[in-house]
Design a protein around this motif. Sequence first.
Motif, PDB file in Angstrom:
ATOM      1  N   UNK A 107      39.528  40.901  49.931  1.00 51.48           N
ATOM      2  CA  UNK A 107      40.102  39.854  49.075  1.00 51.48           C
ATOM      3  C   UNK A 107      38.995  38.975  48.514  1.00 51.48           C
ATOM      4  N   UNK A 108      38.034  38.600  49.345  1.00 51.95           N
ATOM      5  CA  UNK A 108      36.941  37.754  48.876  1.00 51.95           C
ATOM      6  C   UNK A 108      36.074  38.458  47.844  1.00 51.95           C
ATOM      7  N   UNK A 109      35.819  39.735  48.030  1.00 49.39           N
ATOM      8  CA  UNK A 109      35.002  40.482  47.073  1.00 49.39           C
ATOM      9  C   UNK A 109      35.740  40.756  45.764  1.00 49.39           C
ATOM     10  N   UNK A 110      37.060  40.833  45.836  1.00 51.90           N
ATOM     11  CA  UNK A 110      37.860  41.140  44.654  1.00 51.90           C
ATOM     12  C   UNK A 110      37.805  40.021  43.621  1.00 51.90           C
ATOM     13  N   UNK A 111      37.760  38.788  44.051  1.00 50.24           N
ATOM     14  CA  UNK A 111      37.691  37.656  43.132  1.00 50.24           C
ATOM     15  C   UNK A 111      39.048  37.313  42.543  1.00 50.24           C
ATOM     16  N   UNK A 112      39.107  36.186  41.836  1.00 55.77           N
ATOM     17  CA  UNK A 112      40.392  35.686  41.347  1.00 55.77           C
ATOM     18  C   UNK A 112      40.930  36.386  40.111  1.00 55.77           C
ATOM     19  N   UNK A 113      40.139  37.137  39.401  1.00 59.41           N
ATOM     20  CA  UNK A 113      40.623  37.786  38.187  1.00 59.41           C
ATOM     21  C   UNK A 113      40.477  36.883  36.974  1.00 59.41           C
ATOM     22  N   UNK A 114      40.947  37.365  35.841  1.00 61.38           N
ATOM     23  CA  UNK A 114      40.723  36.674  34.573  1.00 61.38           C
ATOM     24  C   UNK A 114      41.814  35.666  34.228  1.00 61.38           C
ATOM     25  N   UNK A 115      43.046  35.931  34.609  1.00 61.31           N
ATOM     26  CA  UNK A 115      44.151  35.066  34.202  1.00 61.31           C
ATOM     27  C   UNK A 115      44.644  34.166  35.312  1.00 61.31           C
ATOM     28  N   UNK A 116      45.545  33.265  34.928  1.00 62.70           N
ATOM     29  CA  UNK A 116      46.102  32.342  35.909  1.00 62.70           C
ATOM     30  C   UNK A 116      46.961  33.060  36.942  1.00 62.70           C
ATOM     31  N   UNK A 117      47.710  34.061  36.497  1.00 64.32           N
ATOM     32  CA  UNK A 117      48.571  34.794  37.441  1.00 64.32           C
ATOM     33  C   UNK A 117      47.731  35.519  38.494  1.00 64.32           C
ATOM     34  N   UNK A 118      46.678  36.178  38.059  1.00 64.51           N
ATOM     35  CA  UNK A 118      45.847  36.900  39.021  1.00 64.51           C
ATOM     36  C   UNK A 118      45.120  35.917  39.945  1.00 64.51           C
ATOM     37  N   UNK A 156      44.750  33.512  45.426  1.00 67.45           N
ATOM     38  CA  UNK A 156      44.875  32.406  46.368  1.00 67.45           C
ATOM     39  C   UNK A 156      45.946  32.716  47.411  1.00 67.45           C
ATOM     40  N   UNK A 157      47.046  33.315  46.991  1.00 66.71           N
ATOM     41  CA  UNK A 157      48.109  33.703  47.920  1.00 66.71           C
ATOM     42  C   UNK A 157      47.590  34.730  48.933  1.00 66.71           C
ATOM     43  N   UNK A 158      46.829  35.691  48.464  1.00 68.16           N
ATOM     44  CA  UNK A 158      46.251  36.691  49.366  1.00 68.16           C
ATOM     45  C   UNK A 158      45.287  36.047  50.357  1.00 68.16           C
ATOM     46  N   UNK A 159      44.480  35.101  49.883  1.00 75.02           N
ATOM     47  CA  UNK A 159      43.574  34.390  50.786  1.00 75.02           C
ATOM     48  C   UNK A 159      44.342  33.607  51.841  1.00 75.02           C
ATOM     49  N   UNK A 160      45.447  32.997  51.442  1.00 74.85           N
ATOM     50  CA  UNK A 160      46.271  32.243  52.393  1.00 74.85           C
ATOM     51  C   UNK A 160      46.828  33.164  53.476  1.00 74.85           C
TER      52      UNK A 160
END
Length: 52
Positions: free
Chosen positions: A21-32, A37-41
């Motif tokens: 999850x940490x390596x994947x990063x947040x992505x380009x859009x608000x939804x991603x 953040x949900x996955x990190x939680x």
Amino acid sequence: MSPTGKDWAMRRFTLARARAVLLDGPGAGLRSAAEHVNSLAHVCRALLGQCL
């Protein structure tokens, strides 16, 4: 704790999931970013549960 036990495997899986999850990063859009953040939680809750 035995390295072949179920608890050990679950901890290794949780750490691997946290790393992914940490390596994947947040992505380009608000939804991603929100999904990230949900996955990190979820990962943080799992790690906390294994510490107690």
